[in-house]
Enzyme design. Structure first.
Site, PDB file in Angstrom:
ATOM      1  N   SER A   8       1.254  -1.278  -0.007  1.00  0.00           N
ATOM      2  CA  SER A   8       0.094  -0.003   0.082  1.00  0.00           C
ATOM      3  C   SER A   8       0.466   1.530  -0.031  1.00  0.00           C
ATOM      4  O   SER A   8       1.279   1.475   0.711  1.00  0.00           O
ATOM      5  CB  SER A   8      -0.712   0.121   1.339  1.00  0.00           C
ATOM      6  OG  SER A   8      -0.722   1.055   1.471  1.00  0.00           O
ATOM      7  N   HIS A  33      -1.118  -1.392  -4.408  1.00  0.00           N
ATOM      8  CA  HIS A  33      -2.398  -0.577  -3.867  1.00  0.00           C
ATOM      9  C   HIS A  33      -2.566   0.799  -3.398  1.00  0.00           C
ATOM     10  O   HIS A  33      -1.368   1.338  -2.644  1.00  0.00           O
ATOM     11  CB  HIS A  33      -2.548  -2.043  -2.472  1.00  0.00           C
ATOM     12  CG  HIS A  33      -4.166  -1.305  -1.906  1.00  0.00           C
ATOM     13  ND1 HIS A  33      -4.870  -2.677  -2.210  1.00  0.00           N
ATOM     14  CD2 HIS A  33      -4.315  -1.145  -0.639  1.00  0.00           C
ATOM     15  CE1 HIS A  33      -6.031  -1.846  -1.133  1.00  0.00           C
ATOM     16  NE2 HIS A  33      -5.974  -0.775  -0.183  1.00  0.00           N
ATOM     17  N   ASP A  35      -4.460   3.937  -2.281  1.00  0.00           N
ATOM     18  CA  ASP A  35      -5.368   4.289  -1.161  1.00  0.00           C
ATOM     19  C   ASP A  35      -6.207   5.279  -1.004  1.00  0.00           C
ATOM     20  O   ASP A  35      -5.582   6.610  -1.938  1.00  0.00           O
ATOM     21  CB  ASP A  35      -5.433   3.697   0.438  1.00  0.00           C
ATOM     22  CG  ASP A  35      -5.121   2.434   0.600  1.00  0.00           C
ATOM     23  OD1 ASP A  35      -3.761   2.076   1.276  1.00  0.00           O
ATOM     24  OD2 ASP A  35      -5.649   1.836   1.317  1.00  0.00           O
ATOM     25  N   MET A  37      -8.820   8.477  -0.146  1.00  0.00           N
ATOM     26  CA  MET A  37      -9.877   8.846   0.283  1.00  0.00           C
ATOM     27  C   MET A  37      -9.840  10.496   0.415  1.00  0.00           C
ATOM     28  O   MET A  37      -9.066  11.409  -0.286  1.00  0.00           O
ATOM     29  CB  MET A  37      -8.534   8.766   1.738  1.00  0.00           C
ATOM     30  CG  MET A  37      -7.414   7.337   2.124  1.00  0.00           C
ATOM     31  SD  MET A  37      -6.849   7.403   3.820  1.00  0.00           S
ATOM     32  CE  MET A  37      -6.424   5.693   3.656  1.00  0.00           C
ATOM     33  N   HIS A  66      -7.985   1.530  -4.569  1.00  0.00           N
ATOM     34  CA  HIS A  66      -8.879   0.874  -3.589  1.00  0.00           C
ATOM     35  C   HIS A  66     -10.451   2.715  -3.246  1.00  0.00           C
ATOM     36  O   HIS A  66      -9.053   3.381  -2.400  1.00  0.00           O
ATOM     37  CB  HIS A  66      -8.093   0.864  -2.004  1.00  0.00           C
ATOM     38  CG  HIS A  66      -9.088   0.382  -0.629  1.00  0.00           C
ATOM     39  ND1 HIS A  66      -8.750   0.077   0.907  1.00  0.00           N
ATOM     40  CD2 HIS A  66     -10.141   0.320  -0.308  1.00  0.00           C
ATOM     41  CE1 HIS A  66      -9.599   0.703   1.581  1.00  0.00           C
ATOM     42  NE2 HIS A  66     -11.164  -0.056   0.614  1.00  0.00           N
ATOM     43  N   MET A  68     -11.735   4.905  -0.792  1.00  0.00           N
ATOM     44  CA  MET A  68     -12.549   4.823   0.235  1.00  0.00           C
ATOM     45  C   MET A  68     -12.998   6.326  -0.050  1.00  0.00           C
ATOM     46  O   MET A  68     -12.590   6.981   0.821  1.00  0.00           O
ATOM     47  CB  MET A  68     -11.839   5.279   1.241  1.00  0.00           C
ATOM     48  CG  MET A  68     -11.128   3.362   2.022  1.00  0.00           C
ATOM     49  SD  MET A  68      -9.347   3.631   2.930  1.00  0.00           S
ATOM     50  CE  MET A  68      -8.565   4.035   1.552  1.00  0.00           C
ATOM     51  N   MET A 139     -11.394  -5.716   5.000  1.00  0.00           N
ATOM     52  CA  MET A 139     -11.077  -5.060   5.962  1.00  0.00           C
ATOM     53  C   MET A 139     -10.925  -5.506   7.338  1.00  0.00           C
ATOM     54  O   MET A 139     -11.610  -5.265   8.028  1.00  0.00           O
ATOM     55  CB  MET A 139     -11.666  -3.177   5.952  1.00  0.00           C
ATOM     56  CG  MET A 139     -12.077  -2.580   4.990  1.00  0.00           C
ATOM     57  SD  MET A 139      -9.989  -2.239   3.940  1.00  0.00           S
ATOM     58  CE  MET A 139      -9.301  -0.908   5.146  1.00  0.00           C
ATOM     59  N   ASP A 177      -6.826  -5.913   4.508  1.00  0.00           N
ATOM     60  CA  ASP A 177      -6.420  -4.838   4.496  1.00  0.00           C
ATOM     61  C   ASP A 177      -6.146  -4.377   5.795  1.00  0.00           C
ATOM     62  O   ASP A 177      -7.357  -3.957   6.411  1.00  0.00           O
ATOM     63  CB  ASP A 177      -7.175  -4.245   3.780  1.00  0.00           C
ATOM     64  CG  ASP A 177      -6.271  -2.534   3.425  1.00  0.00           C
ATOM     65  OD1 ASP A 177      -7.334  -1.706   2.210  1.00  0.00           O
ATOM     66  OD2 ASP A 177      -5.295  -2.395   3.561  1.00  0.00           O
TER      67      ASP A 177
HETATM   68  C1  DX5 Z   1      -6.327   2.345   5.331  1.00  0.00           C
HETATM   69  C2  DX5 Z   1      -5.883   2.024   4.112  1.00  0.00           C
HETATM   70  C3  DX5 Z   1      -4.861   0.415   4.269  1.00  0.00           C
HETATM   71  C4  DX5 Z   1      -3.614   0.930   4.903  1.00  0.00           C
HETATM   72  C5  DX5 Z   1      -2.969  -0.306   5.344  1.00  0.00           C
HETATM   73  O1  DX5 Z   1      -7.580   3.064   5.044  1.00  0.00           O
HETATM   74  O2  DX5 Z   1      -6.652   0.983   3.352  1.00  0.00           O
HETATM   75  O3  DX5 Z   1      -4.348   0.161   2.239  1.00  0.00           O
HETATM   76  O4  DX5 Z   1      -3.171   2.181   3.773  1.00  0.00           O
HETATM   77  O5  DX5 Z   1      -1.504   0.178   5.864  1.00  0.00           O
HETATM   78  P1  DX5 Z   1      -1.051  -1.212   7.273  1.00  0.00           P
HETATM   79  O6  DX5 Z   1      -0.596  -1.475   6.669  1.00  0.00           O
HETATM   80  O7  DX5 Z   1       0.131   0.267   7.269  1.00  0.00           O
HETATM   81  O8  DX5 Z   1      -1.805  -0.852   7.950  1.00  0.00           O
HETATM   82 ZN    ZN Z   2      -6.615   0.223   1.004  1.00  0.00          ZN
END
Ligand code: DX5
Ligand code: ZN
Length: 219
Positions: A8, A33, A35, A37, A66, A68, A139, A177
């Protein structure tokens, strides 16, 4: 199902993101990956299609996006254009989109279709959509931040998805994740997961290749 490791990049050093992408690719990563947000669906803001496009130019590895965010359906075309290979959206009503329509939109864009649920969300909410997806993301932390502790009680959902998968061909990928490290990766794989997203345990490691081998359990 082959074990897939997806670093990620939320935990990467963004001041030298191109190098970080090349390093994890050379270290044996299978996917990248991303993320996304929006500060609404989750209490944090990360990056958008522009960064995904930049990552696309650095690697041929599949980009596992991903989302969010609220109104994912509005933004799906931009992530497809940026080079996403799979797009995962949230099932919760707070994501403010028609889940069935958005899954079809991703499918029609020739992208792999992912669906995800938060820790507080019951497995029953995603069951009606299982036939329509290529990947279920369970999750293992509440989304929004890296570096959070893994929630072992989420393995019940992984087990249920793995049971459902037994009688199905082709099988869906089961992704976890949040808080994934060598120990929690073992637990996740034992319960039926095959895709491991990891930020902190890879990008905070001295040796990315060793960190990835340890997650895969091939060290
Ligand atoms: C959190 C993300 C994850 C996060 C994982 O909302 O979806 O992908 O970045 O990070 P670690 O492995 O540090 O928990
Ligand atoms: Zn993620």
């Amino acid at each position: 199902m082959p074990i897939i490791v997806a670093p990620s990049i939320l935990a990467a050093d963004f001041s030298r993101l191109a190098d970080e992408i090349k390093r994890v690719e050379q270290a044996g990563a299978d996917w990248i990956h991303c993320d996304i947000m929006d500060g609404h669906f989750v209490d944090n803001i990360s990056f958008g299609p522009g960064i995904v496009d930049l990552v696309r130019k650095q690697t041929k590895l599949p980009l596992d996006v991903h989302l969010m965010i609220e109104h994912a359906d509005h933004y799906v075309p931009r992530f497809v254009k940026a080079g996403a290979n799979s797009i995962t959206v949230h099932v919760e009503p707070e994501a403010k989109h028609d889940v069935a329509k958005t899954l079809k939109q991703i499918r029609d864009a020739d992208c792999r279709v992912g669906l995800t649920l938060n820790p507080a969300t019951a497995f029953e909410l995603i069951e009606p959509f299982l036939e329509k997806i290529d990947m279920l993301l369970v999750m293992t932390v509440h989304p929004g931040f890296g570096g959070q502790p893994f929630r072992p009680e989420m393995m019940e959902k992984v087990k249920r998805a793995a049971d459902w998968n037994k009688s199905r061909e082709p099988k869906i990928d089961i992704e976890v994740d949040g808080g994934i490290n060598p120990e929690t990766a073992r637990v996740s794989i034992q319960n039926g997961a095959n895709v491991l997203v990891a930020g902190t345990s890879i990008f905070r490691a001295q040796d990315y290749a060793e960190a990835i081998r340890e997650l895969r359990g091939t060290n």
